[in-house]
Design a protein around this motif. Structure first.
Motif, PDB file in Angstrom:
ATOM      1  N   ARG A 295       0.824  -1.205   0.000  1.00 31.09           N
ATOM      2  CA  ARG A 295       0.000   0.000   0.000  1.00 31.09           C
ATOM      3  C   ARG A 295       0.863   1.261   0.000  1.00 31.09           C
ATOM      4  O   ARG A 295       1.839   1.386   0.738  1.00 31.09           O
ATOM      5  CB  ARG A 295      -0.947   0.011   1.197  1.00 31.09           C
ATOM      6  CG  ARG A 295      -1.959  -1.126   1.171  1.00 31.09           C
ATOM      7  CD  ARG A 295      -3.169  -0.838   2.011  1.00 31.09           C
ATOM      8  NE  ARG A 295      -4.107  -1.942   2.004  1.00 31.09           N
ATOM      9  CZ  ARG A 295      -4.984  -2.177   1.041  1.00 31.09           C
ATOM     10  NH1 ARG A 295      -5.036  -1.379   0.003  1.00 31.09           N
ATOM     11  NH2 ARG A 295      -5.807  -3.217   1.109  1.00 31.09           N
TER      12      ARG A 295
ATOM     13  N   THR B  88       0.134   4.181   1.104  1.00 27.90           N
ATOM     14  CA  THR B  88       0.107   4.909   2.375  1.00 27.90           C
ATOM     15  C   THR B  88       1.099   4.331   3.378  1.00 27.90           C
ATOM     16  O   THR B  88       1.667   5.073   4.183  1.00 27.90           O
ATOM     17  CB  THR B  88      -1.311   4.908   2.975  1.00 27.90           C
ATOM     18  OG1 THR B  88      -1.823   3.562   2.973  1.00 27.90           O
ATOM     19  CG2 THR B  88      -2.243   5.786   2.160  1.00 27.90           C
TER      20      THR B  88
ATOM     21  N   GLN C  34       4.480   5.554   2.361  1.00 27.13           N
ATOM     22  CA  GLN C  34       4.604   6.939   2.813  1.00 27.13           C
ATOM     23  C   GLN C  34       4.958   6.997   4.288  1.00 27.13           C
ATOM     24  O   GLN C  34       5.839   7.764   4.700  1.00 27.13           O
ATOM     25  CB  GLN C  34       3.284   7.688   2.585  1.00 27.13           C
ATOM     26  CG  GLN C  34       2.987   8.072   1.160  1.00 27.13           C
ATOM     27  CD  GLN C  34       1.680   8.819   1.070  1.00 27.13           C
ATOM     28  OE1 GLN C  34       0.632   8.334   1.520  1.00 27.13           O
ATOM     29  NE2 GLN C  34       1.715  10.006   0.499  1.00 27.13           N
ATOM     30  N   ARG C  35       4.248   6.219   5.085  1.00 26.81           N
ATOM     31  CA  ARG C  35       4.461   6.260   6.531  1.00 26.81           C
ATOM     32  C   ARG C  35       5.887   5.865   6.885  1.00 26.81           C
ATOM     33  O   ARG C  35       6.529   6.478   7.750  1.00 26.81           O
ATOM     34  CB  ARG C  35       3.466   5.324   7.227  1.00 26.81           C
ATOM     35  CG  ARG C  35       3.464   5.449   8.738  1.00 26.81           C
ATOM     36  CD  ARG C  35       2.751   4.287   9.391  1.00 26.81           C
ATOM     37  NE  ARG C  35       3.467   3.026   9.178  1.00 26.81           N
ATOM     38  CZ  ARG C  35       4.551   2.669   9.861  1.00 26.81           C
ATOM     39  NH1 ARG C  35       5.069   3.469  10.783  1.00 26.81           N
ATOM     40  NH2 ARG C  35       5.141   1.518   9.613  1.00 26.81           N
TER      41      ARG C  35
ATOM     42  N   ASP D 221       2.511  16.011  -0.064  1.00 25.99           N
ATOM     43  CA  ASP D 221       2.650  15.261  -1.306  1.00 25.99           C
ATOM     44  C   ASP D 221       3.194  16.133  -2.438  1.00 25.99           C
ATOM     45  O   ASP D 221       3.174  17.363  -2.369  1.00 25.99           O
ATOM     46  CB  ASP D 221       1.308  14.661  -1.721  1.00 25.99           C
ATOM     47  CG  ASP D 221       0.859  13.558  -0.788  1.00 25.99           C
ATOM     48  OD1 ASP D 221       1.696  13.016  -0.052  1.00 25.99           O
ATOM     49  OD2 ASP D 221      -0.352  13.233  -0.793  1.00 25.99           O
TER      50      ASP D 221
ATOM     51  N   HIS E 266      -8.485  14.456   0.712  1.00 29.75           N
ATOM     52  CA  HIS E 266      -8.515  14.497   2.172  1.00 29.75           C
ATOM     53  C   HIS E 266      -8.934  15.873   2.688  1.00 29.75           C
ATOM     54  O   HIS E 266      -8.716  16.897   2.041  1.00 29.75           O
ATOM     55  CB  HIS E 266      -7.134  14.131   2.732  1.00 29.75           C
ATOM     56  CG  HIS E 266      -6.048  15.086   2.370  1.00 29.75           C
ATOM     57  ND1 HIS E 266      -5.835  16.261   3.061  1.00 29.75           N
ATOM     58  CD2 HIS E 266      -5.114  15.070   1.401  1.00 29.75           C
ATOM     59  CE1 HIS E 266      -4.821  16.909   2.541  1.00 29.75           C
ATOM     60  NE2 HIS E 266      -4.367  16.213   1.520  1.00 29.75           N
TER      61      HIS E 266
ATOM     62  N   SER F 290       2.419  10.498  10.918  1.00 35.39           N
ATOM     63  CA  SER F 290       1.716   9.766   9.880  1.00 35.39           C
ATOM     64  C   SER F 290       1.394  10.721   8.735  1.00 35.39           C
ATOM     65  O   SER F 290       1.825  11.873   8.731  1.00 35.39           O
ATOM     66  CB  SER F 290       0.449   9.123  10.446  1.00 35.39           C
ATOM     67  OG  SER F 290      -0.097   8.206   9.531  1.00 35.39           O
ATOM     68  N   VAL F 291       0.611  10.255   7.767  1.00 29.69           N
ATOM     69  CA  VAL F 291       0.418  11.010   6.532  1.00 29.69           C
ATOM     70  C   VAL F 291      -0.193  12.382   6.789  1.00 29.69           C
ATOM     71  O   VAL F 291       0.201  13.372   6.173  1.00 29.69           O
ATOM     72  CB  VAL F 291      -0.454  10.207   5.554  1.00 29.69           C
ATOM     73  CG1 VAL F 291      -0.757  11.010   4.302  1.00 29.69           C
ATOM     74  CG2 VAL F 291       0.255   8.904   5.179  1.00 29.69           C
TER      75      VAL F 291
ATOM     76  N   GLY G 214      -5.699   5.908  -0.731  1.00 30.70           N
ATOM     77  CA  GLY G 214      -6.204   6.483   0.507  1.00 30.70           C
ATOM     78  C   GLY G 214      -7.693   6.750   0.475  1.00 30.70           C
ATOM     79  O   GLY G 214      -8.360   6.706   1.516  1.00 30.70           O
TER      80      GLY G 214
END
Length: 325
Positions: free
Chosen positions: A73, A75, A78-79, A98, A175, A192-193, A237
Motif C-alpha cells: 500500500r 500509504t 509513505q508512513r 505530497d 482528504h 503519519s500522513v 487512501g
C-alpha cells in the motif's frame, strides 16, 4: 530561526517534481527529501546535484534495509519513509506534503514555526482543492488558479455537486485533514500522513493554523484522474472514504468524466459565489518561473540552453535524465 524541510514519496511527471522542489525551497525549506517510488525515475538524476535536495531511490535494497520488503500500500510506504526522515533529518520541523501539494503561508515559515507554543508538537495546514475545469493547460505545469476550501453547509454542497453531493464530505474530493509540520525530538511521536500519534493520543483534531494553507492539485489533469480513479478507490487512501469510493467504482469512464466536470468546475459564477462566502483561494503561484530559477542553479543545467516551449523543454530534461541513468 526554526529550521524545516519537506518529505514526500513520489511518482510524478518531471515538471511536477521540479515545481514541488522549487516552490518549497523558495518558501524557505532547508531540505527537501524526495523518495522516488520508481528508482529509475529520471527526475532523480536531474535533482541529485541540487543543493538542499536529498534524493533516495526506493529500490529493492532500500526497502529490504528499511522494512524487509516493499509495502504493497502506498500509504504504508509513505508512513515508513516519513518515519525514517523524521528520525534522521536533524531539522527542527518536518512537513509531510505530497508532490502535488504546495504550502502557502502568510508569514515567513521559519518565523511562524518559531512562535509555535512549546507544548504543541504539530502544526496543521488547511487544504484547498484545485478547480481546473476546462481551462487550457498551454505551457503551464498545472492549470488551476482557483482552489476550493471545505464547505460545511449541506445545502450549498447539494447545490454545487447535485447527484454527486452525497459522496463529498464537506465538499472535498480528497482528504480534508490537511498536512502537518512535525516537531522533531518529541518523545513517543509517530508521524503519519496527515497527523501524529503521541503515546495514546493523536493530533487529528488539532485546528488548522490560521496562517497556513496548502494547495492540492488533485484532479488538475483530467486524463490522469479518470485513468487512476478506480485504482485509488480500491487501494488508495480514498478507499477509506466509503461513499466517495463507492461512487467512483459505480461510474464508467463517461460517468467519471461527468463527475470530474461537475466537481472540479471553475465556472465564473461558482468561483464568484465561493469567493463571496470566503471558501475560495484564487492565486497563481507561478511555478514555471520558480522551476526556471531552480534549473539555472543546477550544475551544468540544461536550462541555460532551454527550448522555448514547455513540451520541448521538459522533453530535453527527460532525455538528459535517461542518459544519466
Amino acid at each position: 530561526m526554526a529550521s524545516w524541510g519537506t518529505c514526500t514519496l513520489l511518482k510524478n511527471p518531471m515538471d511536477e517534481v521540479l515545481a514541488y522542489v522549487a516552490h518549497h525551497q523558495e518558501m524557505g525549506a532547508e531540505r527537501v527529501y524526495l523518495f522516488f517510488d520508481d528508482p529509475t525515475d529520471p527526475a532523480a538524476d536531474v535533482l541529485e546535484a541540487a543543493q538542499g535536495v536529498v534524493v533516495t531511490r526506493c529500490d529493492e535494497s532500500f526497502w529490504n534495509g528499511l522494512s524487509g520488503k516493499r509495502p504493497f500500500r502506498h500509504t504504508e510506504r509513505q508512513r515508513q519513509v516519513l518515519m525514517k526522515t523524521y528520525l534522521g533529518c536533524g531539522l527542527d520541523w518536518l512537513l509531510h506534503i505530497d508532490a502535488d501539494e504546495f504550502l502557502l503561508s502568510d508569514l515567513p515559515v521559519d518565523e511562524l514555526l518559531d512562535d509555535v507554543p512549546a507544548h504543541l508538537a504539530t502544526v496543521k495546514a488547511q487544504p484547498f482543492e484545485a478547480m481546473p475545469g476546462d481551462t487550457p493547460k498551454g505551457d503551464r505545469i498545472y492549470r488551476s488558479v482557483h482552489f476550493r476550501g471545505q464547505i460545511t453547509d449541506p445545502a450549498l454542497i447539494q447545490q454545487l455537486f447535485g447527484p454527486f453531493a452525497p459522496a463529498l464530505h464537506r465538499g472535498m474530493v480528497s482528504h480534508r485533514l490537511g498536512k502537518s509540520f512535525f516537531r522533531t525530538g518529541v518523545p513517543d511521536m509517530v508521524p503519519s500522513v496527515h497527523f501524529a500519534k503521541i503515546g495514546d493520543t493523536t493530533t487529528e483534531g488539532q485546528p488548522f493554523h490560521p496562517a497556513l494553507r496548502h494547495l492540492h492539485f488533485h484532479g488538475d489533469d483530467v486524463e490522469h484522474w479518470v485513468a487512476t480513479a478506480h485504482y485509488k478507490a480500491k487501494v488508495g487512501g480514498v478507499r477509506f472514504n466509503e461513499p466517495y469510493a463507492k461512487t467512483l467504482l459505480a461510474l464508467d469512464e463517461a460517468g467519471l468524466r461527468r463527475f470530474h466536470r461537475r466537481v472540479h468546475s471553475c465556472d465564473p459564477a461558482v468561483v464568484a459565489m465561493l469567493t463571496e462566502k470566503g471558501l475560495m483561494l484564487s492565486i497563481d503561484i507561478d511555478l514555471e518561473a520558480k522551476v526556471a530559477r531552480l534549473l539555472q542553479s543546477l550544475p551544468n543545467s540544461s536550462a541555460k540552453a532551454a527550448p522555448t516551449t514547455r513540451k520541448s523543454f521538459f522533453g530535453a530534461l527527460l532525455a538528459r535524465g535517461r542518459q544519466a541513468a
